[in-house]
Design a protein around this motif. Sequence first.
Motif, PDB file in Angstrom:
ATOM      1  N   PRO A 421       0.860  -1.026  -0.060  1.00  0.00           N
ATOM      2  CA  PRO A 421      -0.149  -0.050  -0.118  1.00  0.00           C
ATOM      3  C   PRO A 421       0.889   1.392   0.021  1.00  0.00           C
ATOM      4  CG  PRO A 421      -0.010  -1.123   2.099  1.00  0.00           C
ATOM      5  CD  PRO A 421       0.672  -1.990   1.227  1.00  0.00           C
ATOM      6  N   GLU A 422       0.330   2.303  -0.806  1.00  0.00           N
ATOM      7  CA  GLU A 422       1.114   3.599  -0.777  1.00  0.00           C
ATOM      8  C   GLU A 422       0.904   4.220   0.615  1.00  0.00           C
ATOM      9  OE1 GLU A 422       2.397   5.700  -3.372  1.00  0.00           O
ATOM     10  OE2 GLU A 422       2.798   3.769  -4.452  1.00  0.00           O
ATOM     11  N   GLY A 423       2.040   5.000   0.986  1.00  0.00           N
ATOM     12  CA  GLY A 423       1.985   5.893   2.129  1.00  0.00           C
ATOM     13  C   GLY A 423       1.960   5.243   3.430  1.00  0.00           C
ATOM     14  N   GLU A 424       2.252   4.077   3.451  1.00  0.00           N
ATOM     15  CA  GLU A 424       2.106   3.456   4.813  1.00  0.00           C
ATOM     16  C   GLU A 424       3.867   3.451   5.430  1.00  0.00           C
ATOM     17  OE1 GLU A 424       0.480   0.228   6.240  1.00  0.00           O
ATOM     18  OE2 GLU A 424      -1.302   0.220   4.898  1.00  0.00           O
ATOM     19  N   TRP A 425       3.783   3.654   6.463  1.00  0.00           N
ATOM     20  CA  TRP A 425       4.830   3.665   7.435  1.00  0.00           C
ATOM     21  C   TRP A 425       4.928   2.677   8.473  1.00  0.00           C
ATOM     22  CZ3 TRP A 425       8.111   6.558   4.692  1.00  0.00           C
ATOM     23  CH2 TRP A 425       7.502   7.780   3.907  1.00  0.00           C
ATOM     24  N   ARG A 426       5.297   1.482   8.120  1.00  0.00           N
ATOM     25  CA  ARG A 426       5.351   0.484   9.333  1.00  0.00           C
ATOM     26  C   ARG A 426       6.739   0.500   9.804  1.00  0.00           C
ATOM     27  NH1 ARG A 426       0.536  -2.740   8.735  1.00  0.00           N
ATOM     28  NH2 ARG A 426       1.564  -3.689  10.583  1.00  0.00           N
ATOM     29  N   PHE A 427       6.991   0.858  11.051  1.00  0.00           N
ATOM     30  CA  PHE A 427       8.110   0.828  11.844  1.00  0.00           C
ATOM     31  C   PHE A 427       8.016  -0.514  12.676  1.00  0.00           C
ATOM     32  CE2 PHE A 427       8.055   5.326  11.072  1.00  0.00           C
ATOM     33  CZ  PHE A 427       9.293   5.357  10.936  1.00  0.00           C
ATOM     34  N   CYS A 428       9.252  -1.240  13.018  1.00  0.00           N
ATOM     35  CA  CYS A 428       9.269  -2.006  14.120  1.00  0.00           C
ATOM     36  C   CYS A 428      10.502  -2.103  14.677  1.00  0.00           C
ATOM     37  CB  CYS A 428       8.826  -3.403  13.663  1.00  0.00           C
ATOM     38  SG  CYS A 428       9.820  -4.257  12.567  1.00  0.00           S
ATOM     39  N   TRP A 429      10.721  -2.745  15.860  1.00  0.00           N
ATOM     40  CA  TRP A 429      11.948  -3.000  16.537  1.00  0.00           C
ATOM     41  C   TRP A 429      12.075  -4.621  16.341  1.00  0.00           C
ATOM     42  CZ3 TRP A 429      15.338   0.566  18.015  1.00  0.00           C
ATOM     43  CH2 TRP A 429      14.865   1.751  18.287  1.00  0.00           C
ATOM     44  N   VAL A 430      13.421  -4.835  15.898  1.00  0.00           N
ATOM     45  CA  VAL A 430      13.541  -6.141  15.894  1.00  0.00           C
ATOM     46  C   VAL A 430      14.641  -6.541  17.137  1.00  0.00           C
ATOM     47  CG1 VAL A 430      14.798  -8.266  14.832  1.00  0.00           C
ATOM     48  CG2 VAL A 430      13.332  -6.705  13.579  1.00  0.00           C
ATOM     49  N   VAL A 431      13.997  -7.451  18.111  1.00  0.00           N
ATOM     50  CA  VAL A 431      14.986  -7.365  19.052  1.00  0.00           C
ATOM     51  C   VAL A 431      15.283  -8.832  19.629  1.00  0.00           C
ATOM     52  CG1 VAL A 431      13.495  -5.677  20.208  1.00  0.00           C
ATOM     53  CG2 VAL A 431      12.722  -7.749  20.496  1.00  0.00           C
ATOM     54  N   ASP A 432      16.219  -9.097  20.734  1.00  0.00           N
ATOM     55  CA  ASP A 432      16.771 -10.163  21.340  1.00  0.00           C
ATOM     56  C   ASP A 432      17.505 -11.023  19.912  1.00  0.00           C
ATOM     57  OD1 ASP A 432      15.604  -9.672  23.424  1.00  0.00           O
ATOM     58  OD2 ASP A 432      13.837 -10.894  22.958  1.00  0.00           O
ATOM     59  N   PRO A 433      18.332 -10.150  19.508  1.00  0.00           N
ATOM     60  CA  PRO A 433      19.179 -11.111  18.368  1.00  0.00           C
ATOM     61  C   PRO A 433      20.283 -11.873  18.947  1.00  0.00           C
ATOM     62  CG  PRO A 433      20.200  -8.717  18.582  1.00  0.00           C
ATOM     63  CD  PRO A 433      18.895  -8.843  19.505  1.00  0.00           C
ATOM     64  N   PRO A 434      20.998 -12.674  18.290  1.00  0.00           N
ATOM     65  CA  PRO A 434      21.884 -13.298  18.681  1.00  0.00           C
ATOM     66  C   PRO A 434      23.177 -12.721  18.761  1.00  0.00           C
ATOM     67  CG  PRO A 434      21.589 -13.755  16.389  1.00  0.00           C
ATOM     68  CD  PRO A 434      20.463 -13.027  16.726  1.00  0.00           C
TER      69      PRO A 434
END
Length: 587
Positions: A421-434
């Motif tokens: 979809p146009e104009g969507e801003w989907r931020f996220c955090w990727v946590v607990d990495p190795p």
Amino acid sequence: MMRTHRCGELRVEHAGAEVTIAGWVHHRRDHGKVIFIDLRDSSGAVQVVVHTEEHPEAYAAADRLQREFCALIRGRVDRRSDATINPKMATGEIELKATHVEILSESETPPFLIEDGVDADENLRLKHRYLDLRRPEMQERIRLRSRVVKGIRDYLDAEGFLEIETPILTRSTPEGARDFLVPSRLQPGTFFALPQSPQLYKQLLMVAGLDRYYQIPHCFRDEDLRADRALEFSQLDLEMSFVDEEDVIGVTEGLMVSLWRDVLGVEIRAPFPRIPYQESLRRFGNDKPDLRFAMELTDVASVFGDTTLGIFERVLKSGGALQAILVPGGGAIHHAELRKLEQQAMERGAKGLAWIIFKEGGEIDSPLAKHVSAAERGALSKTLDASAGDLALIVADTASVARTVLGGLRNTLARDRGLIPEGEWRFCWVVDPPLFEWSDEEQRYMSSHHPFTQPQPGWEEALAADPGSAKARAYDIVLNGMELASGSIRIHDRVMQQKVFTALGIDEAQAQSRFGFLLDAFRYGPPPHGGVAPGIDRIALQMAGVDNIREVTAFPKAASGNDPLTGAPTPVDQAQLDELGLRLRPV
Ligand code: ASP
């Protein structure tokens, strides 16, 4: 001031005013007794009209004007008649009746049109970057980037951060890339390294008690280039004392919300979702999930527990994985396209790509059709929640290959099939990495983030059992499938730091010789600290809606790593080499 107004700001309310503007000739149309000129500066363009009879001198000068001549024009702003209004120009309701036209400097014919959407070869654009940057869309991108940087400074200043510069000539900082080296003339045989990031300096600033630091440094990494990676790039580098993950994440989210509001006028909502690293791999095939569309990876091994299909059977017996994505409506994809997808899968490391199209009445269309029982068809359709007309793509391989391949196809298919979809801003955090990752190239464990990242409690036991299972106190912020920043809580304890070094194969003597200055600083009451470093180029790229960081960088290197504008890198004189005590090996 040479000019009274800027070209793009003239409006109906200026009608009747005498004004002076200056800029470049965007277009010139000669209608015999009248010449029309669109004059452009950084604010936009305005139409100028020059009449032979009324102003012969102005006309004579206008007659000589050509594209990209630099000119100064004086005249009266006139409201255009209704019939001649140009709704495509912001200044289209008026024009300037010239009384004086002066050529400030002449221009040769530019090698490409100074217009938006130009399709000139990129090297040509970079060689004449000063002309490329005259194009309105490039000016807008550079302005946007400047607003991003200003927004960052305003926000962090209000949050009590100090902007502190750190050296460019320094020693190697291990961010995992190759260093750029600078030979020292004063101490022949020794080298500075350009910073891959100011990581160690910012930690020293925390030991120094300057407990909220930021800067927007250039970082240098001698890596192969990609659309989102350059030899030198800008980061927002920040570090804070007496914090844990929540504090750094909180400041970063607040900053993103404020940047999107100030620069784009868009309200994004925080807190951003947090996805554990392993879950991200499982659901999206990588640690940079694009959350704007579904098509998540699904484990379909259980569907094929009794399979008679050789390849599936072999992979499952050897402990491998059977993973699938469901492409909604993908049944309409032509066989030739499916073969291309298979090709892409193989380029990403798969041995093949199985496809199954679900049809009405529980039937399927697939090269594997005769090996898939009715029970398997039903179970697959149920597991994937498929409808008639959908397409399943399946990879049978090691879990890691299956994820990489399907994660890549997921992104490509979403883009090609217009599912984003146009104009969507989907931020996220990727946590607990190795904490560590195995490097095939180096045949050893390396830091996933960098060696100064604090391990999560219990890491030593995890390390002893399976080095890949130890986790780090690190976090990445991802936007629409692109990593914007990495950060972590740091080690501030000498003993723990040495243990991590040891796990990485760096013994005490080596640690002392490479990072002794940091370990020494940790003798003097280092505070707990952590930080993060979002890429400025990547933020600007996302906001500008372009797909290459070169489009938001004033003077980027070409994809080859060279600078077509200045010709760098270049050979140097023998005298310079002699001064540095360097001798070149013939290549
Ligand atoms: N120095 C790290 C990097 O450049 C960021 C950080 O840990 O703050 O990726």
